[in-house]
Scaffold this motif. Sequence first.
Motif, mmCIF file in Angstrom:
data_model
loop_
_atom_site.group_PDB
_atom_site.id
_atom_site.type_symbol
_atom_site.label_atom_id
_atom_site.label_comp_id
_atom_site.label_asym_id
_atom_site.label_seq_id
_atom_site.Cartn_x
_atom_site.Cartn_y
_atom_site.Cartn_z
ATOM 1 N N VAL A 28 21.874 149.182 -3.925
ATOM 2 C CA VAL A 28 22.097 150.339 -3.012
ATOM 3 C C VAL A 28 22.147 149.713 -1.543
ATOM 4 C CG1 VAL A 28 21.985 152.384 -1.860
ATOM 5 C CG2 VAL A 28 21.783 152.206 -4.602
ATOM 6 N N ILE A 29 23.191 149.773 -0.655
ATOM 7 C CA ILE A 29 22.888 149.593 0.718
ATOM 8 C C ILE A 29 23.659 150.627 1.325
ATOM 9 C CG2 ILE A 29 23.811 148.095 2.558
ATOM 10 C CD1 ILE A 29 23.924 145.998 0.638
ATOM 11 N N HIS A 30 22.955 151.397 2.188
ATOM 12 C CA HIS A 30 23.170 152.484 3.012
ATOM 13 C C HIS A 30 23.085 152.236 4.568
ATOM 14 C CE1 HIS A 30 22.201 156.556 4.961
ATOM 15 N NE2 HIS A 30 23.467 156.777 4.383
ATOM 16 N N ALA A 31 24.316 152.562 5.195
ATOM 17 C CA ALA A 31 23.976 152.508 6.730
ATOM 18 C C ALA A 31 24.481 153.858 7.429
ATOM 19 C CB ALA A 31 24.602 151.320 7.215
ATOM 20 N N ARG A 32 24.025 154.450 8.108
ATOM 21 C CA ARG A 32 24.372 155.799 8.748
ATOM 22 C C ARG A 32 24.177 155.584 10.326
ATOM 23 N NH1 ARG A 32 21.326 161.187 6.886
ATOM 24 N NH2 ARG A 32 19.889 160.647 8.428
ATOM 25 N N PHE A 33 25.194 156.062 10.885
ATOM 26 C CA PHE A 33 25.101 156.061 12.443
ATOM 27 C C PHE A 33 24.625 154.548 12.930
ATOM 28 C CE2 PHE A 33 24.536 160.696 11.669
ATOM 29 C CZ PHE A 33 25.948 161.107 11.709
ATOM 30 N N VAL A 34 25.106 153.525 12.284
ATOM 31 C CA VAL A 34 24.729 152.254 12.663
ATOM 32 C C VAL A 34 25.833 151.255 13.213
ATOM 33 C CG1 VAL A 34 23.623 150.102 12.053
ATOM 34 C CG2 VAL A 34 22.655 152.103 11.356
ATOM 35 N N LEU A 35 27.050 151.300 12.245
ATOM 36 C CA LEU A 35 27.999 150.290 12.444
ATOM 37 C C LEU A 35 28.865 150.669 13.696
ATOM 38 C CD1 LEU A 35 29.288 149.375 8.989
ATOM 39 C CD2 LEU A 35 27.556 148.246 10.260
ATOM 40 N N MET A 36 28.922 152.031 13.908
ATOM 41 C CA MET A 36 29.741 152.644 15.022
ATOM 42 C C MET A 36 29.398 152.168 16.587
ATOM 43 S SD MET A 36 28.283 156.611 15.032
ATOM 44 C CE MET A 36 28.814 157.068 16.719
ATOM 45 N N GLY A 48 20.270 154.308 -6.647
ATOM 46 C CA GLY A 48 19.001 154.314 -6.430
ATOM 47 C C GLY A 48 17.764 153.991 -7.291
ATOM 48 N N ALA A 49 18.132 154.768 -8.496
ATOM 49 C CA ALA A 49 17.256 155.019 -9.685
ATOM 50 C C ALA A 49 17.031 153.618 -10.240
ATOM 51 C CB ALA A 49 17.855 155.761 -10.699
ATOM 52 N N GLY A 50 15.580 153.063 -10.118
ATOM 53 C CA GLY A 50 15.435 152.035 -10.840
ATOM 54 C C GLY A 50 16.157 150.578 -9.843
ATOM 55 N N GLY A 51 16.726 150.853 -8.992
ATOM 56 C CA GLY A 51 17.178 149.847 -7.890
ATOM 57 C C GLY A 51 16.542 149.143 -6.681
ATOM 58 N N ARG A 52 17.003 148.033 -6.213
ATOM 59 C CA ARG A 52 16.716 147.625 -4.913
ATOM 60 C C ARG A 52 17.658 148.306 -3.879
ATOM 61 N NH1 ARG A 52 16.678 142.439 -1.953
ATOM 62 N NH2 ARG A 52 14.540 142.203 -0.935
ATOM 63 N N CYS A 53 16.776 148.896 -2.841
ATOM 64 C CA CYS A 53 17.642 149.537 -1.959
ATOM 65 C C CYS A 53 17.586 148.805 -0.501
ATOM 66 C CB CYS A 53 17.496 150.960 -1.988
ATOM 67 S SG CYS A 53 17.658 151.864 -3.564
ATOM 68 N N LEU A 54 18.677 149.013 0.284
ATOM 69 C CA LEU A 54 18.648 148.645 1.715
ATOM 70 C C LEU A 54 18.987 149.614 2.286
ATOM 71 C CD1 LEU A 54 17.935 146.548 4.090
ATOM 72 C CD2 LEU A 54 20.402 146.062 3.539
ATOM 73 N N GLU A 55 18.112 150.141 3.466
ATOM 74 C CA GLU A 55 18.403 151.293 4.352
ATOM 75 C C GLU A 55 18.533 150.717 5.782
ATOM 76 O OE1 GLU A 55 18.853 155.128 6.491
ATOM 77 O OE2 GLU A 55 19.248 154.186 4.123
#
Length: 266
Positions: A113-121, A48-55
């Motif tokens: 950073v790409i983060h996916a929580r309780f989505v793909l299921m 995450g630091a200094g980056g482009r993130c997708l939630e």
Amino acid sequence: MSDAPAPQGGYGRDLFAPEHPEEAGRIDAAALVYDPVTFRRLRALGAGAGGRCLEVGAGTGTVARWLLDEAGAAEVVALDRDTSGLETLAGPRISVVAADLRDEDLDLGRFDVIHARFVLMHLPERRRLVSRLARRLNPGGWLVLADAVELPDGHDTASAYRRTMDAMWRALATTIGTDISTVPAYPRFLREEGLLDVAGEVVCPPLTAGGPLARFWSETWSRMRPQLEETGLVDATAVDAALARLASPDLAVFGPGMAMAWGRRP
């Protein structure tokens, strides 16, 4: 659950409508439990630091805010089909996007950073979506996936709690396509996508009477009563008993936990 009938609906449309007055509270109850786990892992990865993130599946925005305020992301894109819970996310370094991850025309660029929580299921196309997300990583970028896993007591097959939990998974499968049986394969999926430093962990937070996790399951089961009873695994009496168990000081079970897997684009 892989042999469940083909689902006819979708999360947020046929179950857990975002406009329901209790939906934000239900999501936030789970966030109270799982956010610290997520933040610890992202921090350990230096993500995450200094980056482009997708939630992905940003919900009420708790992870997106952390990436922005605590991790020091340069930009955060908060993606969800319904963005009504993200109205307070505003600023020059954050974008709120109302879209479906499954939309083939969706192109948000590349991310660190790409983060996916309780989505793909909850999405039957989950394996294809892992590939799409992995392709959206910048070199050195991290893909972090998290979904539910269960540690059921094999000697408890008849209690109201166990039957209601089983009925929930079956109802989710037949209604919206939820399937947690593939979650243990996530590290393998990431490695198949060519990611490096692939690893994973399972965290099973305490399920205590009156705690936020018990409140989450209580609200979930209460909202799903018709679907639970339609499975034939429980009736109204059993659901009432299961709800009472969640509120009882005698509660003594491992509730569903969360499995996280992560990998880095070369």
